[in-house]
Motif scaffolding. Structure first.
Motif: not given
Length: 103
Positions: A61-80
Motif C-alpha cells: 500500500s502506498p499510504a502505508l509506505k508514506r506513513l512508515l517513511a514519516r515514522v522512520n524520519l521522525a525516529a532518526d531525527a533528534p528529539a529537539e
C-alpha cells in the motif's frame, strides 16, 4: 408573479403516480440476503487470519509506505529538532524599483 404549489405525498404514492415499479419487495429481499451473508461472515471471522491473509497487500500500500517513511524520519531525527517547527523561507522577489530609486 410567483406561484408555489405544495404537494404532500408519501414516496409510495409518488412512485405509483409516476408509474415507477414497486420495488419494496425487492428491497426486502436484498436486505434479507445481506443480513444472512453478514451473519455468516461474522460467525467465521478471525482477525488473525484476516491480517495474515492480507499482509502482503498492506505492505504494498502506498499510504502505508508514506506513513512508515514519516515514522522512520521522525525516529532518526533528534528529539529537539522534531519539536521545533521548520523555519520559514523568505521570498526572493523584490519590489520593482521606480525610476527615482534606480538612479
Amino acid at each position: 408573479m410567483q406561484i408555489k404549489i405544495e404537494i404532500d405525498v408519501k414516496p409510495e404514492e409518488l412512485r405509483r403516480f409516476l408509474g415507477l415499479p414497486d420495488v419494496a419487495g425487492l428491497q426486502d429481499d436484498v436486505l434479507q440476503f445481506l443480513r444472512e451473508k453478514v451473519g455468516q461472515v461474522n460467525e467465521n471471522f478471525n482477525p488473525t487470519d484476516f491480517v495474515k491473509g492480507n499482509l502482503e497487500l498492506l505492505k504494498q500500500s502506498p499510504a502505508l509506505k508514506r506513513l512508515l517513511a514519516r515514522v522512520n524520519l521522525a525516529a532518526d531525527a533528534p528529539a529537539e529538532e522534531t519539536a521545533k517547527p521548520a523555519p520559514r523561507k523568505r521570498s526572493a522577489r523584490r519590489s520593482p524599483r521606480t525610476k527615482s530609486e534606480g538612479k
